[in-house]
Every structure is written in structure tokens, then in C-alpha cells.
Design a protein around this motif. Structure first.
Motif, PDB file in Angstrom:
ATOM      1  N   ILE A  27      58.812  31.553  44.041  1.00  9.28           N
ATOM      2  CA  ILE A  27      58.155  31.437  42.835  1.00  9.28           C
ATOM      3  C   ILE A  27      56.400  31.504  43.414  1.00  9.28           C
ATOM      4  N   GLY A  28      56.636  29.768  43.691  1.00  8.29           N
ATOM      5  CA  GLY A  28      55.112  29.709  43.596  1.00  8.29           C
ATOM      6  C   GLY A  28      54.468  29.680  44.689  1.00  8.29           C
ATOM      7  N   PHE A  29      54.729  30.868  45.759  1.00 11.46           N
ATOM      8  CA  PHE A  29      53.698  30.951  46.590  1.00 11.46           C
ATOM      9  C   PHE A  29      53.535  32.996  46.267  1.00 11.46           C
ATOM     10  N   ALA A  30      54.538  33.111  45.789  1.00  8.52           N
ATOM     11  CA  ALA A  30      54.335  34.747  44.819  1.00  8.52           C
ATOM     12  C   ALA A  30      52.507  34.192  43.754  1.00  8.52           C
ATOM     13  N   LEU A  36      45.155  33.309  43.924  1.00  4.74           N
ATOM     14  CA  LEU A  36      44.137  33.891  45.435  1.00  4.74           C
ATOM     15  C   LEU A  36      43.608  35.333  45.675  1.00  4.74           C
ATOM     16  N   SER A  37      44.532  36.365  45.437  1.00  3.46           N
ATOM     17  CA  SER A  37      44.524  37.587  44.885  1.00  3.46           C
ATOM     18  C   SER A  37      42.906  38.128  44.201  1.00  3.46           C
ATOM     19  N   TYR A  38      43.116  37.295  42.786  1.00  4.15           N
ATOM     20  CA  TYR A  38      42.631  37.412  42.055  1.00  4.15           C
ATOM     21  C   TYR A  38      40.995  37.065  42.741  1.00  4.15           C
ATOM     22  N   SER A  39      41.149  35.184  42.917  1.00  3.68           N
ATOM     23  CA  SER A  39      39.591  35.046  42.702  1.00  3.68           C
ATOM     24  C   SER A  39      39.272  35.614  44.023  1.00  3.68           C
ATOM     25  N   HIS A  40      39.655  36.262  45.348  1.00  2.00           N
ATOM     26  CA  HIS A  40      39.345  36.599  46.348  1.00  2.00           C
ATOM     27  C   HIS A  40      39.050  38.675  45.638  1.00  2.00           C
ATOM     28  N   GLY A  41      39.795  38.828  45.111  1.00  2.00           N
ATOM     29  CA  GLY A  41      39.395  40.475  44.501  1.00  2.00           C
ATOM     30  C   GLY A  41      38.212  40.769  43.236  1.00  2.00           C
ATOM     31  N   GLY A  42      38.967  39.491  42.701  1.00  2.00           N
ATOM     32  CA  GLY A  42      37.996  40.065  41.351  1.00  2.00           C
ATOM     33  C   GLY A  42      38.574  41.180  40.491  1.00  2.00           C
ATOM     34  N   GLY A  43      40.141  40.369  40.113  1.00  2.00           N
ATOM     35  CA  GLY A  43      41.167  40.483  40.169  1.00  2.00           C
ATOM     36  C   GLY A  43      41.888  41.785  39.853  1.00  2.00           C
ATOM     37  N   ASN A  44      41.809  42.681  40.972  1.00  2.00           N
ATOM     38  CA  ASN A  44      42.048  43.988  41.136  1.00  2.00           C
ATOM     39  C   ASN A  44      42.692  43.536  43.304  1.00  2.00           C
ATOM     40  N   ILE A  45      44.123  43.121  42.943  1.00  2.00           N
ATOM     41  CA  ILE A  45      45.086  42.971  43.509  1.00  2.00           C
ATOM     42  C   ILE A  45      46.051  44.771  43.640  1.00  2.00           C
ATOM     43  N   GLU A  46      45.521  45.785  43.772  1.00  2.00           N
ATOM     44  CA  GLU A  46      46.198  47.256  43.920  1.00  2.00           C
ATOM     45  C   GLU A  46      46.490  46.976  45.523  1.00  2.00           C
ATOM     46  N   GLY A  47      47.555  47.691  45.847  1.00  2.17           N
ATOM     47  CA  GLY A  47      47.681  47.416  47.614  1.00  2.17           C
ATOM     48  C   GLY A  47      48.621  45.533  47.640  1.00  2.17           C
ATOM     49  N   ARG A  48      48.933  44.831  47.012  1.00  2.16           N
ATOM     50  CA  ARG A  48      49.349  43.596  47.249  1.00  2.16           C
ATOM     51  C   ARG A  48      50.825  43.628  46.072  1.00  2.16           C
ATOM     52  N   GLY A  49      50.065  44.596  44.503  1.00  2.00           N
ATOM     53  CA  GLY A  49      51.159  44.108  43.688  1.00  2.00           C
ATOM     54  C   GLY A  49      52.802  43.886  43.590  1.00  2.00           C
ATOM     55  N   THR A  50      52.506  45.263  45.085  1.00  2.00           N
ATOM     56  CA  THR A  50      54.072  45.525  45.469  1.00  2.00           C
ATOM     57  C   THR A  50      54.525  44.156  46.337  1.00  2.00           C
ATOM     58  N   GLY A  51      54.093  43.432  46.714  1.00  2.00           N
ATOM     59  CA  GLY A  51      55.060  42.322  47.361  1.00  2.00           C
ATOM     60  C   GLY A  51      55.049  41.026  46.542  1.00  2.00           C
ATOM     61  N   LEU A  52      53.637  40.980  45.693  1.00  2.00           N
ATOM     62  CA  LEU A  52      53.906  40.056  45.477  1.00  2.00           C
ATOM     63  C   LEU A  52      55.730  40.064  43.711  1.00  2.00           C
TER      64      LEU A  52
END
Length: 262
Positions: A27-30, A36-52
Motif C-alpha cells: 500500500i505504501g508503494f502504491a 510521484l505521478s501527481y508531481s510529474h504529471g500535474g495530477g494526471n495519472i491516466e494509464g497508471r490508475g489501473t496499476g495503482l
């Protein structure tokens, strides 16, 4: 209710505490990946949401199963232990079902990745998303081009260029474009470095699957033995009785006295 071996009971409880810690780490890794996705993608985590989401669910299920097993072993609750045993069987099958194909595909990963990346060449005419990703990789890894600087044709971007400080480190090369323009670019190409990181991640994932499979099989074995002991009890050691004829105490004899003389 039949009693179980106290060492087995404590071992299964400690095992489930360790299992719960693994679930918390997942859970901590997720959460870290989401941050990190928010910090690099400006809040857009499309494509990574399923994995998280998969990581969050998997970590939560792991913790729930661990709590179930710890409670069942500590309270000697047969129902909780049977449910924990079923979860261990299902978990071990899932981990082996995922780990074996991943280990089989690992040697072919380099060829698959190379074939997929070559479809984006040349980079100067690739999509904006592919170009931005390539330039981001070049800037982070200090490399130029995926397989060669010629991947950019004659439009080498600034992310390939070496500054004076980096040029003194000996990791740059001098080239001349078709227009005889001199440029100092990074000598290394990006694909070998990217492949190294991809293979490292693949090894971590494969090790993760097989480690959890071994832990699930260990939990299966411990819970099975404990359920068996709860049904049939712990066999008490048999003490051999020593026959009386072999008693250590010597027999008592009457003292012989001479008869009195008259």
C-alpha cells in the motif's frame, strides 16, 4: 477443544504479522507511485490508475488475510484458520500463475521492447508524446537517440547536447550534421540503459511473485498442521513404566541371627 503446540501457534502468529507488514509496504508503494505521478504529471495519472488500484486492492487483501490468520492462530479459531488456509491456496496458485509466465517471457523481453520502440522511428517525425518521452529520457539518462543519434535524422534536440561541464567528463562525442554544423552530443544511446532498467524491474516483479508464492505455501503448511492438531490434539509423549522386578532399591532382607545356646 484439543490444544495445539504452543510453538506452532506462535510461529503462525509471527508469520501473519510479517505478512501484514508486506501488505502495508505494498500500500505504501502504491501511495508513493501515486504521489510521484501527481508531481510529474500535474495530477494526471491516466494509464497508471489501473496499476495503482490493483496495488491498493492487493495490499488491502493481504493485510485482511494476515489479520484473519493471526486471529485464528491466536484464538485457536478453526473457522478463521480454514478461511486463511483457503486464501493461502488461492494466493499461491495466483502467484505461480503470474510468476511462471513472467519468468518465461523474461528472455524475450529485450526483443519485444526493441520491436515496439523501432515503430516510433524516426523520432523527428514521431508523435508529440513519443518525442517528449524520448527527450525526457535523454535529459535524465544523459544519452542521445534510442539506438543512435541518427534516430533524430538532422533535427537533433537540445537534450542531446553536452554542456562544457559534462564535456570534460569524457561522455560526449563531436558530430557534424548534413549542413556541416558541429555539435557535441552524448555518446551513449538510450535503449541499452532503458533496457537495463526494464529488466531490473522485471526481475523484481518475478522475485515478488515467487516470494509471495513461497510465503503462501508456508502459511498453507502451518495452518494445515494447526488445524490437524486442533482436530486430533497433540500426542502426549509415552512414558515407559519400569517393572518392579527391576527396581533400583535392593530387596530388604531379614537379619539372620544365630540361635541361642543352652
Amino acid at each position: 477443544m484439543a490444544h495445539v503446540n504452543i510453538c506452532l501457534k506462535r510461529l503462525l502468529t509471527i508469520f501473519n504479522i510479517f505478512f501484514a507488514i508486506i501488505g502495508g509496504l505494498i500500500i505504501g508503494f502504491a501511495f508513493l507511485g501515486q504521489t510521484l505521478s501527481y508531481s510529474h504529471g500535474g495530477g494526471n495519472i491516466e494509464g497508471r490508475g489501473t496499476g495503482l488500484i490493483v496495488l491498493y486492492v492487493f495490499g488491502a487483501v493481504t493485510m485482511v488475510v494476515a489479520v484473519l490468520g493471526a486471529y485464528g492462530s491466536h484464538k485457536e479459531n478453526k473457522g478463521c484458520l480454514i478461511a486463511f488456509l483457503v486464501c493461502m491456496v488461492i494466493g499461491s496458485l495466483i502467484m505461480l500463475r503470474s510468476g511462471i509466465p513472467a519468468a518465461t517471457m523474461r528472455p524475450m523481453l529485450a526483443g519485444i521492447l526493441e520491436q515496439k520502440i523501432r515503430t516510433a522511428l524516426p523520432l523527428d517525425t514521431a508523435s508529440l508524446e513519443d518525442r517528449n518521452m524520448a527527450e525526457s529520457i535523454q535529459q535524465e539518462l544523459q544519452c542521445c537517440g534510442l539506438f543512435s543519434y541518427r534516430d533524430w535524422e538532422d533535427s537533433i534536440p537540445d537534450t542531446c547536447l553536452c554542456n562544457q561541464a559534462v564535456e570534460r567528463e569524457g561522455i560526449c562525442q563531436t558530430i557534424f550534421t548534413e549542413h556541416m554544423e558541429r555539435k557535441v552530443i552524448y555518446e551513449k544511446t538510450c535503449f541499452p540503459i532503458v533496457l537495463q532498467y526494464v529488466l531490473l524491474i522485471a526481475d523484481i516483479v518475478i522475485g515478488f511473485f515467487f516470494t509471495l508464492a513461497v510465503l503462501a505455501l508456508l502459511g498453507l503448511a502451518l495452518s494445515s498442521v494447526m488445524i490437524h492438531q486442533m482436530r486430533h490434539g497433540v500426542r502426549a509423549p509415552v512414558m515407559m513404566a519400569v517393572p518392579a522386578i527391576f527396581s533400583a532399591m535392593p530387596p530388604k532382607y531379614e537379619e539372620l541371627k544365630n540361635p541361642p545356646e543352652y
